[in-house]
Design a protein around this motif. Structure first.
Motif, PDB file in Angstrom:
ATOM      1  N   PHE A  28      56.761   1.802 139.380  1.00 37.52           N
ATOM      2  CA  PHE A  28      57.404   1.408 138.117  1.00 37.52           C
ATOM      3  C   PHE A  28      58.864   1.012 138.392  1.00 37.52           C
ATOM      4  N   SER A  29      59.558   1.842 139.191  1.00 39.86           N
ATOM      5  CA  SER A  29      60.973   1.560 139.519  1.00 39.86           C
ATOM      6  C   SER A  29      61.112   0.204 140.189  1.00 39.86           C
ATOM      7  N   LYS A  30      60.122  -0.129 141.029  1.00 37.13           N
ATOM      8  CA  LYS A  30      60.195  -1.395 141.779  1.00 37.13           C
ATOM      9  C   LYS A  30      59.720  -2.582 140.951  1.00 37.13           C
TER      10      LYS A  30
ATOM     11  N   ASP B  29      62.287  12.653 124.309  1.00 35.42           N
ATOM     12  CA  ASP B  29      61.499  12.579 125.551  1.00 35.42           C
ATOM     13  C   ASP B  29      60.018  12.801 125.251  1.00 35.42           C
ATOM     14  N   LEU B  30      59.191  11.844 125.732  1.00 35.08           N
ATOM     15  CA  LEU B  30      57.759  11.903 125.415  1.00 35.08           C
ATOM     16  C   LEU B  30      56.908  12.347 126.606  1.00 35.08           C
ATOM     17  N   HIS B  31      57.537  12.673 127.721  1.00 33.04           N
ATOM     18  CA  HIS B  31      56.779  13.088 128.914  1.00 33.04           C
ATOM     19  C   HIS B  31      56.257  14.510 128.723  1.00 33.04           C
ATOM     20  N   ASP B  32      54.952  14.676 128.870  1.00 38.40           N
ATOM     21  CA  ASP B  32      54.450  16.039 128.649  1.00 38.40           C
ATOM     22  C   ASP B  32      53.518  16.561 129.738  1.00 38.40           C
ATOM     23  N   ILE B  33      53.261  15.787 130.763  1.00 38.61           N
ATOM     24  CA  ILE B  33      52.294  16.247 131.771  1.00 38.61           C
ATOM     25  C   ILE B  33      52.812  17.487 132.499  1.00 38.61           C
TER      26      ILE B  33
ATOM     27  N   MET C 160      62.287  24.623 128.261  1.00 41.56           N
ATOM     28  CA  MET C 160      62.472  23.212 127.902  1.00 41.56           C
ATOM     29  C   MET C 160      62.196  22.316 129.093  1.00 41.56           C
ATOM     30  N   SER C 161      61.550  21.185 128.793  1.00 40.75           N
ATOM     31  CA  SER C 161      61.260  20.197 129.819  1.00 40.75           C
ATOM     32  C   SER C 161      61.973  18.884 129.481  1.00 40.75           C
ATOM     33  N   ALA C 162      62.517  18.213 130.495  1.00 36.66           N
ATOM     34  CA  ALA C 162      63.083  16.866 130.312  1.00 36.66           C
ATOM     35  C   ALA C 162      62.775  16.035 131.547  1.00 36.66           C
TER      36      ALA C 162
ATOM     37  N   LEU D 222      63.788  12.605 131.536  1.00 34.30           N
ATOM     38  CA  LEU D 222      64.720  11.470 131.530  1.00 34.30           C
ATOM     39  C   LEU D 222      66.139  12.003 131.663  1.00 34.30           C
ATOM     40  N   SER D 223      66.944  11.335 132.482  1.00 35.06           N
ATOM     41  CA  SER D 223      68.329  11.805 132.594  1.00 35.06           C
ATOM     42  C   SER D 223      69.035  11.669 131.250  1.00 35.06           C
ATOM     43  N   THR D 224      68.578  10.711 130.428  1.00 34.68           N
ATOM     44  CA  THR D 224      69.214  10.512 129.115  1.00 34.68           C
ATOM     45  C   THR D 224      68.863  11.611 128.107  1.00 34.68           C
TER      46      THR D 224
HETATM   47  C1  B12 Z   1      53.766   9.287 133.459  1.00 34.97           C
HETATM   48  C2  B12 Z   1      55.149   8.772 133.179  1.00 34.97           C
HETATM   49  C3  B12 Z   1      55.405   8.235 131.909  1.00 34.97           C
HETATM   50  C4  B12 Z   1      54.377   8.276 130.785  1.00 34.97           C
HETATM   51  C5  B12 Z   1      54.403   9.709 130.185  1.00 34.97           C
HETATM   52  C6  B12 Z   1      53.045  10.110 129.616  1.00 34.97           C
HETATM   53  C7  B12 Z   1      53.004  11.591 129.315  1.00 34.97           C
HETATM   54  N1  B12 Z   1      52.078  11.920 128.425  1.00 34.97           N
HETATM   55  O1  B12 Z   1      53.746  12.410 129.841  1.00 34.97           O
HETATM   56  C8  B12 Z   1      54.920   7.180 129.812  1.00 34.97           C
HETATM   57  C9  B12 Z   1      54.259   5.865 130.140  1.00 34.97           C
HETATM   58  C10 B12 Z   1      54.781   7.453 128.322  1.00 34.97           C
HETATM   59  C11 B12 Z   1      56.396   7.104 130.253  1.00 34.97           C
HETATM   60  C12 B12 Z   1      57.368   6.525 129.485  1.00 34.97           C
HETATM   61  C13 B12 Z   1      58.683   6.334 129.909  1.00 34.97           C
HETATM   62  N2  B12 Z   1      59.171   6.621 131.138  1.00 34.97           N
HETATM   63 CO1  B12 Z   1      58.207   7.687 132.460  1.00 34.97          CO
HETATM   64  N3  B12 Z   1      57.376   8.377 133.991  1.00 34.97           N
HETATM   65  C14 B12 Z   1      56.160   8.838 134.180  1.00 34.97           C
HETATM   66  C15 B12 Z   1      56.014   9.272 135.673  1.00 34.97           C
HETATM   67  C16 B12 Z   1      55.323   8.150 136.426  1.00 34.97           C
HETATM   68  C17 B12 Z   1      55.268  10.556 135.956  1.00 34.97           C
HETATM   69  C18 B12 Z   1      55.771  11.807 135.229  1.00 34.97           C
HETATM   70  C19 B12 Z   1      54.775  12.928 135.457  1.00 34.97           C
HETATM   71  O2  B12 Z   1      53.952  13.186 134.610  1.00 34.97           O
HETATM   72  N4  B12 Z   1      54.795  13.551 136.671  1.00 34.97           N
HETATM   73  C20 B12 Z   1      53.843  14.590 137.046  1.00 34.97           C
HETATM   74  C21 B12 Z   1      54.311  15.939 136.501  1.00 34.97           C
HETATM   75  C22 B12 Z   1      53.316  17.036 136.854  1.00 34.97           C
HETATM   76  O3  B12 Z   1      55.532  16.227 137.133  1.00 34.97           O
HETATM   77  P1  B12 Z   1      56.846  16.647 136.309  1.00 34.97           P
HETATM   78  O4  B12 Z   1      56.798  16.099 134.946  1.00 34.97           O
HETATM   79  O5  B12 Z   1      58.041  16.401 137.146  1.00 34.97           O
HETATM   80  O6  B12 Z   1      56.666  18.225 136.129  1.00 34.97           O
HETATM   81  C23 B12 Z   1      56.764  19.173 137.179  1.00 34.97           C
HETATM   82  C24 B12 Z   1      58.191  19.707 137.388  1.00 34.97           C
HETATM   83  O7  B12 Z   1      59.199  18.790 137.034  1.00 34.97           O
HETATM   84  C25 B12 Z   1      58.215  20.985 136.605  1.00 34.97           C
HETATM   85  N5  B12 Z   1      58.533  20.973 135.172  1.00 34.97           N
HETATM   86  C26 B12 Z   1      58.362  20.033 134.239  1.00 34.97           C
HETATM   87  N6  B12 Z   1      58.708  20.467 133.037  1.00 34.97           N
HETATM   88  C27 B12 Z   1      59.124  21.732 133.182  1.00 34.97           C
HETATM   89  C28 B12 Z   1      59.598  22.655 132.252  1.00 34.97           C
HETATM   90  C29 B12 Z   1      59.960  23.916 132.672  1.00 34.97           C
HETATM   91  C30 B12 Z   1      60.457  24.907 131.691  1.00 34.97           C
HETATM   92  C31 B12 Z   1      59.871  24.258 134.054  1.00 34.97           C
HETATM   93  C32 B12 Z   1      60.300  25.573 134.505  1.00 34.97           C
HETATM   94  C33 B12 Z   1      59.392  23.326 134.993  1.00 34.97           C
HETATM   95  C34 B12 Z   1      59.023  22.079 134.535  1.00 34.97           C
HETATM   96  O8  B12 Z   1      56.894  21.474 136.757  1.00 34.97           O
HETATM   97  C35 B12 Z   1      55.979  20.383 136.689  1.00 34.97           C
HETATM   98  C36 B12 Z   1      54.751  20.706 137.472  1.00 34.97           C
HETATM   99  O9  B12 Z   1      54.981  21.013 138.810  1.00 34.97           O
HETATM  100  C37 B12 Z   1      57.519   9.441 136.069  1.00 34.97           C
HETATM  101  C38 B12 Z   1      57.822   9.311 137.566  1.00 34.97           C
HETATM  102  C39 B12 Z   1      58.009  10.654 138.224  1.00 34.97           C
HETATM  103  N7  B12 Z   1      57.844  10.680 139.522  1.00 34.97           N
HETATM  104  O10 B12 Z   1      58.316  11.668 137.602  1.00 34.97           O
HETATM  105  C40 B12 Z   1      58.182   8.381 135.188  1.00 34.97           C
HETATM  106  C41 B12 Z   1      59.662   8.512 134.792  1.00 34.97           C
HETATM  107  C42 B12 Z   1      60.007   9.958 134.460  1.00 34.97           C
HETATM  108  N8  B12 Z   1      59.754   7.677 133.582  1.00 34.97           N
HETATM  109  C43 B12 Z   1      60.837   6.993 133.517  1.00 34.97           C
HETATM  110  C44 B12 Z   1      61.174   6.093 132.476  1.00 34.97           C
HETATM  111  C45 B12 Z   1      62.427   5.259 132.681  1.00 34.97           C
HETATM  112  C46 B12 Z   1      60.382   5.977 131.313  1.00 34.97           C
HETATM  113  C47 B12 Z   1      60.646   5.093 130.088  1.00 34.97           C
HETATM  114  C48 B12 Z   1      62.117   5.054 129.611  1.00 34.97           C
HETATM  115  C49 B12 Z   1      60.119   3.681 130.437  1.00 34.97           C
HETATM  116  C50 B12 Z   1      60.353   2.608 129.391  1.00 34.97           C
HETATM  117  N9  B12 Z   1      61.097   1.600 129.792  1.00 34.97           N
HETATM  118  O11 B12 Z   1      59.898   2.686 128.282  1.00 34.97           O
HETATM  119  C51 B12 Z   1      59.717   5.703 129.029  1.00 34.97           C
HETATM  120  C52 B12 Z   1      60.423   6.779 128.181  1.00 34.97           C
HETATM  121  C53 B12 Z   1      59.579   7.281 127.046  1.00 34.97           C
HETATM  122  C54 B12 Z   1      60.209   8.522 126.419  1.00 34.97           C
HETATM  123  N10 B12 Z   1      61.001   8.339 125.361  1.00 34.97           N
HETATM  124  O12 B12 Z   1      60.011   9.617 126.907  1.00 34.97           O
HETATM  125  C55 B12 Z   1      61.759   7.258 134.717  1.00 34.97           C
HETATM  126  C56 B12 Z   1      62.917   8.194 134.353  1.00 34.97           C
HETATM  127  C57 B12 Z   1      64.226   7.842 135.030  1.00 34.97           C
HETATM  128  C58 B12 Z   1      65.263   8.872 134.679  1.00 34.97           C
HETATM  129  N11 B12 Z   1      65.604   9.732 135.634  1.00 34.97           N
HETATM  130  O13 B12 Z   1      65.753   8.929 133.584  1.00 34.97           O
HETATM  131  C59 B12 Z   1      60.729   7.825 135.761  1.00 34.97           C
HETATM  132  C60 B12 Z   1      61.349   8.800 136.791  1.00 34.97           C
HETATM  133  C61 B12 Z   1      60.098   6.596 136.475  1.00 34.97           C
HETATM  134  C62 B12 Z   1      61.052   5.882 137.391  1.00 34.97           C
HETATM  135  N12 B12 Z   1      60.992   6.136 138.686  1.00 34.97           N
HETATM  136  O14 B12 Z   1      61.837   5.096 136.925  1.00 34.97           O
HETATM  137  N13 B12 Z   1      56.560   7.632 131.495  1.00 34.97           N
END
Ligand code: B12
Length: 212
Positions: free
Chosen positions: A52-54, A99-103, A145-147, A149-151
């Motif tokens: 996505f970034s690329k 923030d809409l990310h919930d996985i 709380m989960s986030a 997005l840096s925003t």
């Molecule tokens: C899937 C995804 C989406 C999906 C989300 C669907 C959903 N139902 O969640 C959709 C398509 C909707 C989406 C939208 C957007 N996304 Co997005 N997305 C992703 C992606 C590819 C994967 C996230 C994910 O699910 N990872 C897998 C899970 C398991 O990992 P995780 O969330 O990090 O969680 C782990 C840990 O962080 C931790 N954790 C998480 N939460 C919590 C909470 C607590 C309390 C604790 C202790 C631990 C913890 O434990 C988890 C399990 O081990 C990421 C890339 C990435 N590598 O993260 C981009 C990413 C997060 N997205 C990004 C962007 C820019 C967007 C959009 C702005 C794109 C756009 N132009 O519209 C929108 C924003 C929408 C919004 N308002 O939220 C950027 C964020 C950049 C930044 N740093 O701000 C990323 C990094 C992509 C990128 N490389 O540019 N996205």
């Protein structure tokens, strides 16, 4: 570590049927659930994020991959349960405002629930006011709380401030996480704990409440 190539490809393509079959195959072949999550599912979502970034893929493809990963998680969910679990405490969890990310949040919830915590999941886009309102109702031990997005990260200190104003900050432990969140940030905003992944979220939560 197992080879999750076919699983990864199906998640990238958003092919849920194949992804679910591959997840089941990995289980049947004796792969560790943690290995499947970390090296099969999460590693692939990182790859999706890189593409996505690329500019190689766009939001609809990212969403299809996310939905596919969630289908795979359903296959793994029954394996999260620890044997003989009595409630270890109440956790109120949500993805912060804007923030809409919930996985990741869902994974943390599932693992915590499996480890015996009682979870109230507020979903996504949760404002500080809603965190406060629900914290009053539920009286949790931990507000998590989960986030992603840096925003949206600044909504974390805003929520802590709102808990403070409502007079409940001292009664709860605050735990934060999500890809852009760091231990240093947790310290800066005076959260009680940070965990980088769902597994360590469980151990940190137990630590916070002084249970083993
Ligand atoms: C899937 C995804 C989406 C999906 C989300 C669907 C959903 N139902 O969640 C959709 C398509 C909707 C989406 C939208 C957007 N996304 Co997005 N997305 C992703 C992606 C590819 C994967 C996230 C994910 O699910 N990872 C897998 C899970 C398991 O990992 P995780 O969330 O990090 O969680 C782990 C840990 O962080 C931790 N954790 C998480 N939460 C919590 C909470 C607590 C309390 C604790 C202790 C631990 C913890 O434990 C988890 C399990 O081990 C990421 C890339 C990435 N590598 O993260 C981009 C990413 C997060 N997205 C990004 C962007 C820019 C967007 C959009 C702005 C794109 C756009 N132009 O519209 C929108 C924003 C929408 C919004 N308002 O939220 C950027 C964020 C950049 C930044 N740093 O701000 C990323 C990094 C992509 C990128 N490389 O540019 N996205």
């Amino acid at each position: 570590m197992s080879d999750f190539k076919a699983l990864a490809e199906s998640i990238i393509k958003g092919d849920s049927n194949t992804a679910v079959t591959e997840t089941q195959k990995a289980l049947d072949a004796g792969s560790d659930v943690r290995d499947i999550i970390d090296n099969g599912l999460i590693a692939t979502m990182d790859e999706v994020g890189d593409r996505f970034s690329k500019g190689l893929i766009f939001v609809p493809q990212m969403l299809r991959s996310a939905k596919t990963m969630q289908e795979c998680m359903k296959v793994l969910e029954p394996f999260f349960k620890e044997g003989d679990v009595t409630s270890k405490g109440k956790v109120l969890i949500g993805t912060v405002k804007g923030d809409l990310h919930d996985i990741g949040k869902n994974l943390v919830s599932m693992m915590m629930e499996g480890a015996g915590f009682t979870i109230t999941d507020l979903g996504v886009d949760v404002s500080p006011d809603i965190f406060v309102q629900k914290a009053k109702e539920v009286e949790p031990d931990i507000v998590a709380m989960s986030a992603l997005l840096s925003t949206t990260m600044p909504s974390m200190p805003k929520t802590i401030e709102a808990l403070n104003k409502a007079g409940i900050r001292a009664k709860v432990k605050v735990m934060i996480g999500g890809a852009p969140v760091t231990e240093k940030y947790a310290h800066e905003i005076k959260a009680d704990s940070y965990a980088s992944d769902a597994g360590s979220a469980v151990s940190k939560a137990k630590e916070l409440l002084g249970i083993s």
